[in-house]
Design an enzyme around this catalytic site. Structure first.
Site, PDB file in Angstrom:
ATOM      1  N   ASP A 192     -10.109   2.120   1.457  1.00 21.73           N
ATOM      2  CA  ASP A 192     -10.204   1.490   2.782  1.00 21.73           C
ATOM      3  C   ASP A 192     -10.842   2.437   3.793  1.00 21.73           C
ATOM      4  O   ASP A 192     -11.602   2.018   4.665  1.00 21.73           O
ATOM      5  CB  ASP A 192      -8.814   1.095   3.296  1.00 21.73           C
ATOM      6  CG  ASP A 192      -8.319  -0.221   2.731  1.00 21.73           C
ATOM      7  OD1 ASP A 192      -9.152  -1.054   2.329  1.00 21.73           O
ATOM      8  OD2 ASP A 192      -7.088  -0.426   2.692  1.00 21.73           O
ATOM      9  N   LYS A 237       0.799  -1.231   0.000  1.00 25.80           N
ATOM     10  CA  LYS A 237       0.000   0.000   0.000  1.00 25.80           C
ATOM     11  C   LYS A 237       0.828   1.276   0.000  1.00 25.80           C
ATOM     12  O   LYS A 237       0.437   2.270  -0.603  1.00 25.80           O
ATOM     13  CB  LYS A 237      -0.978  -0.022   1.174  1.00 25.80           C
ATOM     14  CG  LYS A 237      -2.018  -1.132   1.044  1.00 25.80           C
ATOM     15  CD  LYS A 237      -3.014  -1.140   2.190  1.00 25.80           C
ATOM     16  CE  LYS A 237      -4.018  -2.267   2.024  1.00 25.80           C
ATOM     17  NZ  LYS A 237      -5.048  -2.271   3.084  1.00 25.80           N
TER      18      LYS A 237
END
Length: 271
Positions: free
Chosen positions: A101, A64
């Site tokens: 997210d 990420k």
């Protein structure tokens, strides 16, 4: 058109089930979604080799932060968090990084009853923890305590907390029973890492526990929280919530939520 989820390990990912169901329900013939095993230091090379038929990538652990670094343009939320779980290929061949997210966590936590003024404990300090800190800020958390195995990892999260405007404290990974007494506890670590804590934590029935792991389920920590009467949310809820935003960015059409949720539930039941 193609899309994929990238990370390591990746064989367990149910993202293809969700996205493929979405393509079918939305009538997107010719679209495909696969898994690609890729370490963080391999991501830039992978992305550089993708052709124009690629619409985007869903990025899971451990890539990420790497996804954010290689993008040509970054969304405000991804920049604040310092991590991206979504890479979208633009028509001119450049890449846009986002973090779905955060919005996904907000949806999940709000549905679980989390509200403004909550105290929050986050287990772990990686890319998903960054999103958890931002989500905590969005629901109006009073404070966030990050429990990390490395003290310096907490310091790396302080700029994130400052950017989203939430007070942040650090705590050692020592199994302190008090870590479970917050209004919300979020475990962001890979499967197995938090298992030893299950016998130590002092759960309150009013606590909401959110574990980003969904395979295997329930985790030992989730089982202990359930036994104590806590409201427990699994990573499957986040997996669906964050995928809806990715689907819409990749395809440009509204995500057929019900069809995608049904496919995920069916796949999990068959596992």
């Amino acid at each position: 058109m193609k899309a994929a989820v990238v990370g390591r390990p990746i064989a367990h990912s149910l993202s293809p089930v969700i996205h493929e169901a979405g393509y079918a329900a939305a009538g997107l013939t010719g679209w495909s979604y696969t898994r690609v095993d890729c370490a963080a230091d391999e991501l830039a090379g992978l992305v550089a080799g993708l052709g124009p038929e690629w619409a985007g990538l869903s990025v899971t652990m451990p890539g990420k932060e790497a996804a954010l670094a290689l993008a040509d343009e970054v969304s405000p939320v991804a920049a604040a968090v310092g991590a991206a779980n979504t890479l979208v290929r633009r028509p001119d061949g450049t890449w846009y990084a986002d973090n779905t997210d955060v919005a996904g966590m907000v949806d999940v936590l709000t549905a679980a009853g989390c509200a403004a003024g909550a105290t929050v404990t986050v287990l772990g300090a990686g890319g998903t923890a960054r999103a958890a800190v931002a989500a905590a800020a969005r629901i109006g958390a009073a404070e966030v305590t990050v429990v990390a195995r490395r003290p310096e990892a907490v310091d790396e999260l302080r700029p994130v907390a400052a950017a989203v405007g939430v007070p942040l404290a650090g705590a050692p990974w020592d199994g302190d029973p008090a870590h479970a007494r917050a209004d919300l506890v979020v475990s962001t670590v890979p499967k197995g890492v938090a298992d030893p804590l299950a016998d130590n934590f002092d759960w309150r029935p009013a606590t909401v526990f959110f574990d980003v792991v969904y395979d295997p389920w329930p985790t030992p920590l989730a089982a202990a929280a359930l036994a104590a009467g806590c409201r427990v949310v699994s990573g499957l809820d986040l997996l669906l919530a964050q995928a809806l935003g990715q689907f819409e960015q990749f395809t440009g059409v509204s995500a057929p939520r019900e069809a995608m949720a049904a496919a995920l539930a069916e796949a999990r039941a068959a596992a």
